[in-house]
Design an enzyme around this catalytic site. Structure first.
Site, PDB file in Angstrom:
ATOM      1  N   TRP A  10       0.867  -0.920  -0.234  1.00 22.63           N
ATOM      2  CA  TRP A  10      -0.001   0.025  -0.095  1.00 22.63           C
ATOM      3  C   TRP A  10       1.086   1.239  -0.367  1.00 22.63           C
ATOM      4  O   TRP A  10       0.330   2.422   0.004  1.00 22.63           O
ATOM      5  CB  TRP A  10      -1.286  -0.570   1.273  1.00 22.63           C
ATOM      6  CG  TRP A  10      -2.262  -1.407   1.350  1.00 22.63           C
ATOM      7  CD1 TRP A  10      -2.070  -2.012  -0.117  1.00 22.63           C
ATOM      8  CD2 TRP A  10      -2.978  -1.175   1.566  1.00 22.63           C
ATOM      9  NE1 TRP A  10      -3.656  -2.806   0.278  1.00 22.63           N
ATOM     10  CE2 TRP A  10      -4.090  -2.174   1.507  1.00 22.63           C
ATOM     11  CE3 TRP A  10      -2.924  -0.850   3.477  1.00 22.63           C
ATOM     12  CZ2 TRP A  10      -4.986  -2.660   2.400  1.00 22.63           C
ATOM     13  CZ3 TRP A  10      -4.131  -1.573   4.497  1.00 22.63           C
ATOM     14  CH2 TRP A  10      -5.050  -2.430   3.547  1.00 22.63           C
ATOM     15  N   GLY A 172       4.609   1.503 -11.121  1.00 23.41           N
ATOM     16  CA  GLY A 172       3.988   3.027 -10.744  1.00 23.41           C
ATOM     17  C   GLY A 172       3.763   3.533 -12.573  1.00 23.41           C
ATOM     18  O   GLY A 172       3.090   4.563 -11.934  1.00 23.41           O
ATOM     19  N   SER A 211       3.847  -2.661 -12.168  1.00 20.13           N
ATOM     20  CA  SER A 211       2.366  -2.355 -12.584  1.00 20.13           C
ATOM     21  C   SER A 211       1.436  -3.247 -12.855  1.00 20.13           C
ATOM     22  O   SER A 211       0.840  -3.561 -14.411  1.00 20.13           O
ATOM     23  CB  SER A 211       2.799  -1.486 -14.262  1.00 20.13           C
ATOM     24  OG  SER A 211       3.101  -0.179 -13.733  1.00 20.13           O
ATOM     25  N   GLY A 232       1.548  -2.744  -6.425  1.00 16.15           N
ATOM     26  CA  GLY A 232       1.824  -1.203  -5.648  1.00 16.15           C
ATOM     27  C   GLY A 232       0.158  -0.972  -6.046  1.00 16.15           C
ATOM     28  O   GLY A 232      -1.363  -1.557  -5.100  1.00 16.15           O
ATOM     29  N   GLY A 233      -0.475   0.146  -6.964  1.00 16.81           N
ATOM     30  CA  GLY A 233      -1.554   0.812  -6.941  1.00 16.81           C
ATOM     31  C   GLY A 233      -1.908   0.204  -7.697  1.00 16.81           C
ATOM     32  O   GLY A 233      -3.274   0.251  -6.614  1.00 16.81           O
TER      33      GLY A 233
HETATM   34  C1  PEP Z   1       5.546  -2.069  -5.583  1.00 11.07           C
HETATM   35  O1  PEP Z   1       5.226  -1.236  -5.106  1.00 11.07           O
HETATM   36  O2  PEP Z   1       6.272  -2.640  -5.750  1.00 11.07           O
HETATM   37  C2  PEP Z   1       4.601  -1.566  -7.042  1.00 11.07           C
HETATM   38  C3  PEP Z   1       5.335  -2.710  -8.016  1.00 11.07           C
HETATM   39  O3  PEP Z   1       3.907  -0.760  -7.300  1.00 11.07           O
HETATM   40  P1  PEP Z   1       3.738  -0.792  -8.895  1.00 11.07           P
HETATM   41  O4  PEP Z   1       1.764  -1.907  -8.889  1.00 11.07           O
HETATM   42  O5  PEP Z   1       2.236   0.420  -8.290  1.00 11.07           O
HETATM   43  O6  PEP Z   1       4.154  -0.415 -10.027  1.00 11.07           O
END
Ligand code: PEP
Length: 258
Positions: A10, A172, A211, A232-233
């Site tokens: 998060w 991200g 992502s 992440g997101g």
């Molecule tokens: C992360 O925070 O480790 C990540 C992979 O973020 P995202 O999925 O948003 O790219």
């Protein structure tokens, strides 16, 4: 057979209300049991999450923990402290901490070692920047980061390590590594682990991060050495995280049948 793991990072998002609402959503639609699901809230919400998901099979982790047990480290949190709050996992070496907090390979290795000593399971993040990939050094960077941790851990600990390959250019950005790019790096990582662990390297889970979404997860999880995701997101919405978990469960079923 490696059980898939989907971990939601998060980052610096959420609130106590968010935690409770997220837990309610998981209670209404519990994740597939074929997948280990882990949530990594900001450390101040670890305890709230532990209470909120009580009775659900959800792992809880910290995004970071210090390498010392205690001492004059203002603002830091020791591994045993996050364990005390209810966490059983921790990230180490997320690229945002390597880049933003000056975490070196050696410090990340110390954090992994300290996590094991406190009874936490570390997930070490490794991955190259775009400049490093374009310079042709992606593999060397990832192996250097992995080797530093492997050199620091006992063999029994190394076999319990979880690795997250997270190309920095994919975090991200909406620019995911292709399944083939990710599999190539995951295969390289597993091969390196096998140099120390032999056949036991087959039991180490290697997650992909960068992502990951409900739309691209299935193609990534179809690859031999991709054992789940660090998200992440997309982990900030329970329904999106659950779709990624469902994709991991489906990939696991297909693997078992073949
Ligand atoms: C992360 O925070 O480790 C990540 C992979 O973020 P995202 O999925 O948003 O790219």
């Amino acid at each position: 057979m490696r059980k898939p793991l989907v971990a939601g990072n998060w980052k610096m998002h959420g609130s106590r209300t968010f935690v409770r609402e997220f837990a309610d959503a998981l209670r209404q639609a519990p994740p597939a049991p074929e997948v280990d699901v882990l949530l990594l809230p900001p450390v101040c919400y670890v305890q709230e999450l532990a209470v909120s998901v009580a009775g659900l099979d959800i792992g809880i982790g910290a995004q970071n923990a210090h390498w010392q047990e205690s001492g004059a480290f203002t603002g830091e949190v020791a591994p045993a402290m996050v364990r005390d709050l209810g966490a059983t996992w921790t990230l180490a070496g997320h690229s945002e901490r390597r880049a933003g907090c000056g975490e070196t390979d050696e410090l990340v290795a110390d954090k992994c070692s300290a996590a094991f000593a406190a009874g936490l399971r570390p997930i070490v993040c490794v991955g190259e920047t775009l400049a490093e990939r374009e310079a042709g050094s992606a593999e060397a960077v990832v192996l250097r980061q992995l080797d530093a941790v492997a050199a620091r851990l006992a063999a029994g600990e190394l076999a319990q390590l979880t690795v997250a390959y997270e190309p920095v250019w994919a975090i991200g950005t909406g620019r995911t590594a292709t399944p083939a790019q990710a599999q190539a790096m995951h295969g390289l990582v597993r091969g390196r682990l096998a140099e120390s662990l032999g056949a036991q390297a087959e039991t180490v889970r290697i997650l992909y991060g960068g992502s990951v979404t409900p739309e691209n997860a299935a193609a990534l999880f179809a690859e031999r050495d991709i054992d789940g995701a660090l998200v992440g997101g997309a982990s900030l919405a329970a329904d999106r995280l659950l779709k990624i978990v469902a994709a991991a469960a489906e990939a696991s079923r297909v693997r078992r049948e073949n």
